[in-house]
Design a protein around this motif. Structure first.
Motif, mmCIF file in Angstrom:
data_model
loop_
_atom_site.group_PDB
_atom_site.id
_atom_site.type_symbol
_atom_site.label_atom_id
_atom_site.label_comp_id
_atom_site.label_asym_id
_atom_site.label_seq_id
_atom_site.Cartn_x
_atom_site.Cartn_y
_atom_site.Cartn_z
ATOM 1 N N TRP A 150 0.765 -1.237 0.000
ATOM 2 C CA TRP A 150 0.000 0.000 0.000
ATOM 3 C C TRP A 150 0.799 1.293 0.000
ATOM 4 N N LEU A 151 2.054 1.295 0.417
ATOM 5 C CA LEU A 151 2.742 2.566 0.684
ATOM 6 C C LEU A 151 3.752 2.995 -0.373
ATOM 7 N N PHE A 152 3.860 2.257 -1.476
ATOM 8 C CA PHE A 152 4.799 2.644 -2.527
ATOM 9 C C PHE A 152 4.118 2.925 -3.861
ATOM 10 N N ARG A 153 2.833 2.707 -3.929
ATOM 11 C CA ARG A 153 2.136 2.884 -5.205
ATOM 12 C C ARG A 153 2.382 4.258 -5.811
ATOM 13 N N PRO A 154 2.583 4.341 -7.118
ATOM 14 C CA PRO A 154 2.492 3.279 -8.126
ATOM 15 C C PRO A 154 3.800 2.519 -8.356
ATOM 16 N N ASP A 155 4.849 2.842 -7.600
ATOM 17 C CA ASP A 155 6.130 2.166 -7.795
ATOM 18 C C ASP A 155 6.142 0.834 -7.051
ATOM 19 N N PRO A 156 6.956 -0.099 -7.484
ATOM 20 C CA PRO A 156 7.099 -1.356 -6.748
ATOM 21 C C PRO A 156 7.922 -1.124 -5.480
ATOM 22 N N PRO A 157 7.722 -1.926 -4.443
ATOM 23 C CA PRO A 157 8.529 -1.776 -3.224
ATOM 24 C C PRO A 157 9.997 -2.035 -3.530
ATOM 25 N N PRO A 158 10.915 -1.299 -2.900
ATOM 26 C CA PRO A 158 12.342 -1.398 -3.247
ATOM 27 C C PRO A 158 13.034 -2.639 -2.700
ATOM 28 N N ILE A 159 12.480 -3.274 -1.667
ATOM 29 C CA ILE A 159 13.143 -4.407 -1.020
ATOM 30 C C ILE A 159 12.318 -5.666 -1.197
ATOM 31 N N ARG A 160 12.982 -6.740 -1.587
ATOM 32 C CA ARG A 160 12.310 -8.033 -1.720
ATOM 33 C C ARG A 160 12.575 -8.861 -0.466
ATOM 34 N N MET A 161 11.574 -9.585 0.000
ATOM 35 C CA MET A 161 11.735 -10.491 1.132
ATOM 36 C C MET A 161 11.823 -11.914 0.594
ATOM 37 N N LEU A 162 12.915 -12.590 0.928
ATOM 38 C CA LEU A 162 13.227 -13.868 0.308
ATOM 39 C C LEU A 162 13.453 -14.963 1.338
ATOM 40 N N ASP A 163 13.269 -16.194 0.909
ATOM 41 C CA ASP A 163 13.678 -17.369 1.672
ATOM 42 C C ASP A 163 15.195 -17.444 1.615
ATOM 43 N N GLY A 164 15.843 -17.424 2.789
ATOM 44 C CA GLY A 164 17.303 -17.439 2.825
ATOM 45 C C GLY A 164 17.919 -18.744 2.356
ATOM 46 N N ILE A 165 17.104 -19.795 2.219
ATOM 47 C CA ILE A 165 17.617 -21.089 1.775
ATOM 48 C C ILE A 165 17.607 -21.212 0.257
ATOM 49 N N ASP A 166 16.453 -20.960 -0.359
ATOM 50 C CA ASP A 166 16.369 -21.164 -1.811
ATOM 51 C C ASP A 166 16.161 -19.882 -2.608
ATOM 52 N N GLY A 167 16.055 -18.732 -1.917
ATOM 53 C CA GLY A 167 15.943 -17.455 -2.616
ATOM 54 C C GLY A 167 14.566 -17.134 -3.157
ATOM 55 N N SER A 168 13.566 -17.950 -2.858
ATOM 56 C CA SER A 168 12.218 -17.685 -3.363
ATOM 57 C C SER A 168 11.555 -16.554 -2.583
ATOM 58 N N GLU A 169 10.598 -15.888 -3.229
ATOM 59 C CA GLU A 169 9.868 -14.790 -2.598
ATOM 60 C C GLU A 169 8.949 -15.335 -1.507
ATOM 61 N N LEU A 170 8.749 -14.543 -0.450
ATOM 62 C CA LEU A 170 7.805 -14.931 0.586
ATOM 63 C C LEU A 170 6.373 -14.765 0.078
ATOM 64 N N GLU A 171 5.532 -15.730 0.383
ATOM 65 C CA GLU A 171 4.126 -15.618 0.045
ATOM 66 C C GLU A 171 3.448 -14.639 1.006
ATOM 67 N N PRO A 172 2.408 -13.945 0.545
ATOM 68 C CA PRO A 172 1.641 -13.094 1.466
ATOM 69 C C PRO A 172 1.076 -13.929 2.609
ATOM 70 N N ILE A 173 1.158 -13.386 3.821
ATOM 71 C CA ILE A 173 0.643 -14.098 4.985
ATOM 72 C C ILE A 173 -0.879 -14.145 4.925
ATOM 73 N N LYS A 174 -1.434 -15.333 5.131
ATOM 74 C CA LYS A 174 -2.879 -15.533 5.119
ATOM 75 C C LYS A 174 -3.352 -15.941 6.510
ATOM 76 N N VAL A 175 -4.590 -15.602 6.824
ATOM 77 C CA VAL A 175 -5.215 -16.044 8.067
ATOM 78 C C VAL A 175 -6.046 -17.281 7.754
ATOM 79 N N ARG A 176 -5.784 -18.354 8.482
ATOM 80 C CA ARG A 176 -6.491 -19.607 8.218
ATOM 81 C C ARG A 176 -7.074 -20.169 9.513
ATOM 82 N N SER A 177 -8.144 -20.922 9.363
ATOM 83 C CA SER A 177 -8.748 -21.595 10.504
ATOM 84 C C SER A 177 -7.934 -22.841 10.836
#
Length: 205
Positions: A150-177
């Motif tokens: 929400w706070l960088f629009r219309p630009d993409p956020p400057p920092i990527r959050m990654l898995d330190g093991i395989d380098g994949s992007e973090l999935e958005p956190i979801k609320v689940r039952s």
């Protein structure tokens, strides 16, 4: 131990964290107006901000009472990034030493951080996350993801959050039952737990 090169994952860019801090300050208003939380008094915002919420029945109010002070989440951001020394906190956050001292002291008293000597019989101390503090990891990530969205629009956020093991992007956190179903706001409900007396009365019916 988190390397210096990895700290940007948590440290990011200061402007977004300052925007997030404004959001955190607004949590006081949200908590006072969140009418589903039992125990809120309904007083005006100004009077509510001056009182302690440590004894409220609402877990959000209690949480804001612990980590909602200006600067506290910034300190936790640095702690998750590997900062432990007072001077490093002060240098990286650019806040006054008196304010930093007060915030660190409260986080220690509340059990979020532990203050301990940097070595045996050393006079200098460091501040490290406790188990209670580390349990805020998902909260920190969720807050960063909210800022990224929400706070960088219309630009993409400057920092990527990654898995330190395989380098994949973090999935958005979801609320689940507990059954794995994703919960949206319209599906969310609060229900007071039954007290011991209420359970005993129900058992006798």
């Amino acid at each position: 131990m988190t390397s210096h090169s990895d700290r940007h994952i948590f440290a990011g860019i200061l402007p977004v964290e300052r925007r997030l801090q404004e959001f955190v300050a607004s949590l006081s208003v949200i908590a006072s107006g969140f009418n589903s939380c039992p125990g809120d008094t309904g007083e005006g915002d100004q009077s509510m901000q001056r009182k302690s919420w440590a004894s409220e029945e609402c877990p959000m109010a209690r949480s804001v009472d612990v980590i909602g002070d200006w600067g506290s989440l910034m300190i936790l951001r640095q702690a998750f990034g590997g900062t432990t020394r007072f001077d490093d906190f002060q240098k990286e956050l650019e806040i006054s030493r008196n304010l930093l001292t007060a915030r660190l002291k409260k986080l220690v008293v509340c059990g979020i951080l532990e203050r301990r000597p940097i070595a045996e019989e050393a006079r200098r101390h460091e501040y490290v996350l406790t188990e209670m503090g580390e349990d805020l990891f998902a909260t920190i990530i969720a807050l960063r993801q909210w800022g990224d969205r929400w706070l960088f629009r219309p630009d993409p956020p400057p920092i990527r959050m990654l898995d330190g093991i395989d380098g994949s992007e973090l999935e958005p956190i979801k609320v689940r039952s507990s059954r794995g179903r994703e919960i949206k706001l319209a599906d969310f409900r609060l229900r007071r737990r039954a007290t011991g007396k209420q359970k005993a009365r129900a058992d006798n019916l």
